[in-house]
Design an enzyme around this catalytic site. Structure first.
Site, PDB file in Angstrom:
ATOM      1  N   ARG A  77       0.834  -1.216   0.000  1.00 50.48           N
ATOM      2  CA  ARG A  77       0.000   0.000   0.000  1.00 50.48           C
ATOM      3  C   ARG A  77       0.868   1.265   0.000  1.00 50.48           C
ATOM      4  O   ARG A  77       0.564   2.235  -0.681  1.00 50.48           O
ATOM      5  CB  ARG A  77      -0.910   0.042   1.243  1.00 50.48           C
ATOM      6  CG  ARG A  77      -1.812  -1.144   1.416  1.00 50.48           C
ATOM      7  CD  ARG A  77      -3.235  -0.918   0.904  1.00 50.48           C
ATOM      8  NE  ARG A  77      -3.837  -2.173   0.491  1.00 50.48           N
ATOM      9  CZ  ARG A  77      -4.537  -2.990   1.270  1.00 50.48           C
ATOM     10  NH1 ARG A  77      -4.791  -2.626   2.514  1.00 50.48           N
ATOM     11  NH2 ARG A  77      -5.014  -4.135   0.818  1.00 50.48           N
ATOM     12  N   GLU A 105     -14.198 -14.281  10.627  1.00 49.23           N
ATOM     13  CA  GLU A 105     -14.212 -13.711   9.274  1.00 49.23           C
ATOM     14  C   GLU A 105     -14.004 -14.771   8.196  1.00 49.23           C
ATOM     15  O   GLU A 105     -12.867 -15.106   7.856  1.00 49.23           O
ATOM     16  CB  GLU A 105     -13.125 -12.621   9.129  1.00 49.23           C
ATOM     17  CG  GLU A 105     -13.134 -11.993   7.738  1.00 49.23           C
ATOM     18  CD  GLU A 105     -12.089 -10.905   7.532  1.00 49.23           C
ATOM     19  OE1 GLU A 105     -11.264 -10.657   8.434  1.00 49.23           O
ATOM     20  OE2 GLU A 105     -12.095 -10.306   6.453  1.00 49.23           O
ATOM     21  N   LYS A 129     -17.866 -11.420  10.569  1.00 53.07           N
ATOM     22  CA  LYS A 129     -17.380 -10.463   9.553  1.00 53.07           C
ATOM     23  C   LYS A 129     -17.406 -11.136   8.179  1.00 53.07           C
ATOM     24  O   LYS A 129     -16.420 -11.741   7.742  1.00 53.07           O
ATOM     25  CB  LYS A 129     -15.958 -10.003   9.926  1.00 53.07           C
ATOM     26  CG  LYS A 129     -15.323  -9.098   8.887  1.00 53.07           C
ATOM     27  CD  LYS A 129     -14.094  -8.381   9.431  1.00 53.07           C
ATOM     28  CE  LYS A 129     -13.389  -7.628   8.325  1.00 53.07           C
ATOM     29  NZ  LYS A 129     -12.397  -6.670   8.836  1.00 53.07           N
ATOM     30  N   SER A 146     -14.922  -4.860   3.328  1.00 54.15           N
ATOM     31  CA  SER A 146     -15.218  -4.177   2.063  1.00 54.15           C
ATOM     32  C   SER A 146     -14.721  -4.989   0.862  1.00 54.15           C
ATOM     33  O   SER A 146     -15.315  -4.905  -0.216  1.00 54.15           O
ATOM     34  CB  SER A 146     -14.671  -2.748   2.052  1.00 54.15           C
ATOM     35  OG  SER A 146     -13.268  -2.704   2.193  1.00 54.15           O
ATOM     36  N   GLY A 184     -12.541  -5.058  -1.552  1.00 55.39           N
ATOM     37  CA  GLY A 184     -12.208  -4.606  -2.904  1.00 55.39           C
ATOM     38  C   GLY A 184     -13.278  -3.713  -3.512  1.00 55.39           C
ATOM     39  O   GLY A 184     -13.114  -3.232  -4.637  1.00 55.39           O
ATOM     40  N   ARG A 236      -9.704  -1.175   3.416  1.00 60.96           N
ATOM     41  CA  ARG A 236      -9.501  -0.283   2.272  1.00 60.96           C
ATOM     42  C   ARG A 236     -10.598   0.777   2.156  1.00 60.96           C
ATOM     43  O   ARG A 236     -10.307   1.935   1.861  1.00 60.96           O
ATOM     44  CB  ARG A 236      -9.435  -1.112   0.979  1.00 60.96           C
ATOM     45  CG  ARG A 236      -8.115  -1.821   0.814  1.00 60.96           C
ATOM     46  CD  ARG A 236      -8.209  -2.957  -0.193  1.00 60.96           C
ATOM     47  NE  ARG A 236      -8.953  -4.100   0.340  1.00 60.96           N
ATOM     48  CZ  ARG A 236      -9.181  -5.221  -0.334  1.00 60.96           C
ATOM     49  NH1 ARG A 236      -8.755  -5.341  -1.569  1.00 60.96           N
ATOM     50  NH2 ARG A 236      -9.823  -6.219   0.216  1.00 60.96           N
TER      51      ARG A 236
END
Ligand code: 13P
Length: 336
Positions: free
Chosen positions: A31, A175, A217, A259, A261, A290
């Site tokens: 990133r 998740e 999640k 989220s 992507g 993100r």
């Protein structure tokens, strides 16, 4: 109400959501290199500290997921990072899996590792101030995948992880992420995600996990990122609610979506539709990485000393997500 249920509700009530700032050093390096910032421990901390000391954290964020490096760092004011977060009223959390590796006998799929020695690591994180944790199982969709082997082995790991986390007095975020990659339809995503989530709950129940003391999640139900059949936000919400209503037991207090992507706006608009149409008892909020940080990171990259603009950008994003978590977001508010 149990202590774990209280912690879970503190994190996700009143429109608050979770900031997933638990990128591993490898991911954070990607990133930062993408915005021409050198990935050093100091720079990684610097960006994160700007977010953690913002108004946005105080007003909109109920929990922050940290990475091992960050939970051990000291802020510029001399406070530990978990103290900085809890002083703003949010709960510090920690990612405890050690990453997804090739699954033996189905090497194109992944199994998440990190169970060995987990009990001792959890004790250390609790002592540092963490009160919730995250473990991510990852599944891809294609004609053959996910296989029963990947579904069952990841469900088993998520359940063993959750039981250990609750034993240590913390709330596990469970998740299971079904990835957006591919050209599958939203209908296929609905079927595969439902199968994955149901398998997770079968294992969580087998392992006697207190379902009132977890946060799920999941991914939203979306067509694959390469699919030509895009669907509206309204349709995303209907399919996502159908999936969760049929696969999540009622005791679970809340669901905090990843989220995965989606753009910042897509993730906000879809969450808003989900809340407008929410016909379940579950709190539906966000646990975005993100979709909370992308714009702020871009602003910061232009001048890494410009704390104020970076915070203003983050504050707006967190506010929009919190409005969406209450079904109160609109395009007008977004652009005001
Ligand atoms: P994204 O919201 O960027 O998908 O990250 C959430 C997360 O924590 C993935 O594990």
């Amino acid at each position: 109400m149990t202590e774990l249920n209280k912690i879970a509700l503190k994190i996700i009530s009143q429109g608050k959501g979770i900031l997933a700032a638990d990128e591993s050093n490898g991911t954070m390096t990607k990133r930062l290199e993408a915005i021409n910032v050198k990935s050093t421990p100091e720079n990684r901390l610097s960006f994160r500290e700007i977010l953690f000391s913002s108004e946005g954290i105080r007003n909109y964020i109920g929990g922050v997921i940290l990475y091992d490096e960050t939970i051990n760092q000291i802020s510029s004011t001399g406070k530990s990072i978990p103290d900085l977060i809890s002083n703003s009223g949010a709960v510090p959390g920690i990612k405890v899996d050690t990453g997804a590796k090739k699954l033996a006998n189905s090497p194109d799929e992944k199994i998440t590792e990190g169970l060995d020695g987990l009990r001792d690591r959890l004790k250390k994180y609790y002592d540092l101030g963490a009160r919730f944790t995250k473990w991510r199982g990852v599944y891809s969709i294609s004609e053959k995948y996910p296989t029963k082997l990947a579904i069952n082995s990841n469900a088993h790991a998520l359940a063993r992880y959750s039981a250990l986390v609750q034993e240590s007095g913390m709330v596990p975020i469970v998740e299971p992420e079904v990835l957006m990659d591919g050209n599958h339809s939203a209908e296929v995503c609905l079927n595969k995600t439902s199968e994955v989530i149901k398998a997770c709950f079968d294992e969580l129940i087998l392992h006697k996990v207190d379902l009132s003391g977890i946060i799920l999640k999941p991914n939203m139900i979306l067509p694959g990122s390469l699919s030509e059949n895009k669907i509206s936000s309204e349709e995303v919400s209907i399919k996502t609610l159908e999936c969760l209503k049929n696969s999540v037991p009622n005791e679970v207090p809340g669901i905090a979506f990843l989220s995965g992507g989606q753009s910042e706006i897509e993730a906000t608009e879809n969450l808003n539709s989900i809340n407008k149409n929410n016909n379940t008892n579950f709190i539906m909020t966000y646990s975005y990485g993100r979709a909370l940080q992308q714009s702020a990171l871009k602003v910061w990259s232009k001048d890494i000393k410009n704390i104020e603009s970076t915070q203003t950008t983050f504050n707006h994003r967190a506010k929009m997500c919190t409005l969406a978590a209450q079904g109160k977001w609109s395009n007008e508010l977004e652009n005001k």
